[in-house]
Each structure stands twice: as structure tokens, then as C-alpha cells.
Motif scaffolding. Sequence first.
Motif, PDB file in Angstrom:
ATOM      1  N   MET A   5     -50.154  23.258  22.582  1.00  0.00           N
ATOM      2  CA  MET A   5     -51.105  23.387  23.517  1.00  0.00           C
ATOM      3  C   MET A   5     -50.731  23.705  24.785  1.00  0.00           C
ATOM      4  N   LEU A  15     -57.135  16.745  19.334  1.00  0.00           N
ATOM      5  CA  LEU A  15     -56.931  16.573  17.960  1.00  0.00           C
ATOM      6  C   LEU A  15     -58.008  15.950  17.204  1.00  0.00           C
ATOM      7  N   GLY A  43     -57.020  24.152  22.394  1.00  0.00           N
ATOM      8  CA  GLY A  43     -56.635  23.992  20.717  1.00  0.00           C
ATOM      9  C   GLY A  43     -58.288  24.431  20.385  1.00  0.00           C
ATOM     10  N   SER A  56     -54.490  17.676  23.459  1.00  0.00           N
ATOM     11  CA  SER A  56     -54.377  18.382  22.085  1.00  0.00           C
ATOM     12  C   SER A  56     -55.957  18.377  21.545  1.00  0.00           C
ATOM     13  N   ASP A  99     -43.217  15.266  19.060  1.00  0.00           N
ATOM     14  CA  ASP A  99     -43.278  16.250  19.997  1.00  0.00           C
ATOM     15  C   ASP A  99     -42.945  15.620  21.407  1.00  0.00           C
ATOM     16  N   THR A 156     -57.715  12.833  22.577  1.00  0.00           N
ATOM     17  CA  THR A 156     -57.430  12.969  21.009  1.00  0.00           C
ATOM     18  C   THR A 156     -58.720  12.427  20.235  1.00  0.00           C
ATOM     19  N   ASP A 178     -50.905  12.735  26.064  1.00  0.00           N
ATOM     20  CA  ASP A 178     -52.017  13.438  25.325  1.00  0.00           C
ATOM     21  C   ASP A 178     -53.230  12.797  25.562  1.00  0.00           C
ATOM     22  N   ALA A 211     -54.961  19.934  15.895  1.00  0.00           N
ATOM     23  CA  ALA A 211     -53.623  20.177  16.603  1.00  0.00           C
ATOM     24  C   ALA A 211     -52.878  18.931  16.369  1.00  0.00           C
ATOM     25  N   SER A 227     -60.253  21.046  16.409  1.00  0.00           N
ATOM     26  CA  SER A 227     -58.946  21.334  16.882  1.00  0.00           C
ATOM     27  C   SER A 227     -57.946  20.484  15.965  1.00  0.00           C
ATOM     28  N   SER A 241     -49.554  19.143  17.775  1.00  0.00           N
ATOM     29  CA  SER A 241     -48.279  19.452  18.923  1.00  0.00           C
ATOM     30  C   SER A 241     -49.019  19.724  20.239  1.00  0.00           C
ATOM     31  N   VAL A 242     -48.684  18.776  21.046  1.00  0.00           N
ATOM     32  CA  VAL A 242     -48.856  18.899  22.423  1.00  0.00           C
ATOM     33  C   VAL A 242     -48.117  20.084  23.094  1.00  0.00           C
ATOM     34  N   LEU A 260     -47.344  13.766  16.969  1.00  0.00           N
ATOM     35  CA  LEU A 260     -47.534  13.715  18.189  1.00  0.00           C
ATOM     36  C   LEU A 260     -46.117  13.180  18.842  1.00  0.00           C
TER      37      LEU A 260
END
Length: 402
Positions: free
Chosen positions: A325, A312, A283, A310, A127, A67, A64, A319, A317, A321-322, A124
Motif C-alpha cells: 500500500m 483489507l 488498494g 490496506s 509486514d 481494515t 494499519d 490486500a 481491497s 501487505s501494508v 499483516l
Amino acid sequence: MNKLWLNCHAATMAGGHYSIIEDAALVTRAERIEWIGPRAELPAGDYAETIDLGGAWLTPGLIDCHTHLVFGGDRSGEFEQRLEGVSYAEIAKAGGGIASTVRATRTASEDELFASAQQRLRSLLHDGVTTVEIKSGYGLDLASERKMLRVIRRLGESLPVTVQATCLAAHALPPEYAERSDAYIDLVCSEILPTLAAEGLVDAVDAFCEHLAFSPAQVERVFQRAGELGLPVKLHAEQLSSLHGSSLAARYGALSADHLEFMDEADAQAMAAAGSVAVLLPGAFYFLRETQLPPMQVLREHGVAMAIASDLNPGTSPALSVRLMMNMACTLFRMTPEEALAGVTLHAAKALGLADSHGSLEVGKVADFVAWDIARPAELAYWLGGELHKRVIRHGEEQIDV
């Protein structure tokens, strides 16, 4: 100690493609990949340990590469307000928006920021993420930016994940510098960046180039200072309007330019020539209900590597969860599942300056990979939510509990 990993298939992502090896074998020694290929071609040798992966599909560990997961408070109340018809301008006028996150982040202790960020980062990791970039940018003064970056370093020390720390002090104008944006950029360049770099807290420098943030000329000053400090740069660019920030980033050899909904073909050509990665953030596009798509075909035609992240953050966003995305990149941006997987592995590694060591299953690279209980790699971009059964291997060691 070397280990032999058997009974698997591999999507190595070498060259940015699935590069599938059926009935694969993988040999690791310490934290590196020593050999990978078809099991029928496995060289004879003695292995300290043999691990049966039960027919799993191997991919590189997910990355990711954009973020903002360290912050105080949250903005769920603003989300509810917007859905009830309150405009972002009205929310900001009442003290909401990024200003509210800055206040909450400045007020929170280092331990409080660490505890909340650790929870988000664990999501994350569940995931399949083994490498993550985390930005500062909600402190906007030296003490608070330092506090954020110290938390970012702690996260990398406390959890089984490689963490890259990015200083995003040029994220927004702090309230005490209202109407004095040049003076704030002076502070970023003369005090915040050199001090935090000297303390070993910064791996890269980012900025937000937009009408509501900083101008290209101001961003260029930040980039010049980063260059003097020996730090690579990246940029939030062309999210809401076209200021050709991505072309500016390319001129400075940026690792990436991110968002890019309003970039044009000249920007794409500049990024291609510089080898800068286009980091796409579906996202934020989804959460803000945007309609201007990034110029996907132009990016493809000019061979610009496309990463997915993400983004994040608490405002635009949230988010966790990658893989979600990846699905959004396919459904909203019309990427293929193969492009999406490359976007969270090889191209994401390039966006962090780690392409030589991460992002694909190749000899000599770090042994970060995931053994997924799936029928084909496209499933990673197919399922909406949920946690796929998997085994996560980082630096050649299986992670039992993250």
C-alpha cells in the motif's frame, strides 16, 4: 528492566518526517521508550540487557488504521466474473457483492471467523504491523455484529498486536431492511450501538456515507448516538461521489475520513480545522480501477495529515501487505516515500486516537518498533512484495514467531 538497543539508525517519524538519527541508541524500560538519540549522547547507566541490531534501520511499528479483515467466505469468484465482463450491478442482482459476504459472515461460527481472520492478520504482522484497526459491518444485525466484534477482541488477545475495534453497523442495508434504510438506522442507534458499547466491544464508530449506502442525514444520527455513548467517530466518505461526508465528519470531530477521492477544497479545509486525518486507501483505488485521484495537493496545502491503510476486505481491497500500500500510495497517488512512512506510522496512529502513545520513536511512547535490514527508509515503499528481513519489537520485547 531496561534494555539498550545499539548499532542502528533511526527514522523516528517525530513530527511526521523521517527525523533521522544516524548511529542511534534506544533505551526501553518495560513497554516504553526511555531514551533515544545519537549513541555519542547516550547517558551513562547500567542496562540489564544490550542488544546489537547489526546496523539496522529502526522505524516505528507499522499501523494499519483501516481494515475489514474479519469476514466469512471470499469474493474471488466475483473478481473473475468482473474481469470476464459481468457488471457489479449484475453480480449484486444475482445475490453477490456485499450481500454475499453478509450471508457468509452470518452463517460462519465465531471460531470459523477467528481462524480465517487470524491468517489474514498474520500476513499483516509479517509486514511489520504492530497496531491494527478492524471494523465490523458484515453482520448488520445485533447478533452478527457482536460475533464479529468478539472475534476482533480475541485477535488482539491471541496475537502480538494492538487491536482497535470499530463498529461499522452502518455499512450497508441488510436484506431484511430493503427500502427501509431509516428503520435500519433506528436499529443501529437504539439497539446495536448502545448494546455493543455497553459490552465493551467498541472503541470507535464508523459509517459509509454514499448514495449506495447511507445519506449524510442518516450518518449524522449515527454520529450523534456515538457521541452520547462517548465513542469517537470516523467515516467512509467521498469514495464514489461528493456528498461532503468528510465535512460532516469534521463537524463531529472525527478521528478520520477515509477514501476521499471526490472530496473538494472546502472538505479539506474543514478536516484541517478539526484535526481529522485523511486516510487514503490505494488498494481499493487500484482494485476497482478508479481514475479519480484524491486531491493530494489540496490536502498538503491545508496541512491535513494523510494516513495510508490496506482497507483489507473481500470485495474491493483484498490486500495483505501494508508495504505494498505504501508503494501504491507513491506510484498511484504521487506521495513521497517519507509521506508514505508517516502515513503508516504517526498519521495512522492519529487516525486511531493513539498519537500520544504510538506512531513515532519518542520518549514516553510505547516501544513498538521494527529493525529493518535495509539501506535507507525509502526501501519500505520501494520493494513490490516479498518479506524484508527484519526484527519486530512490540512493547519492548522482540517477537520471534507471529
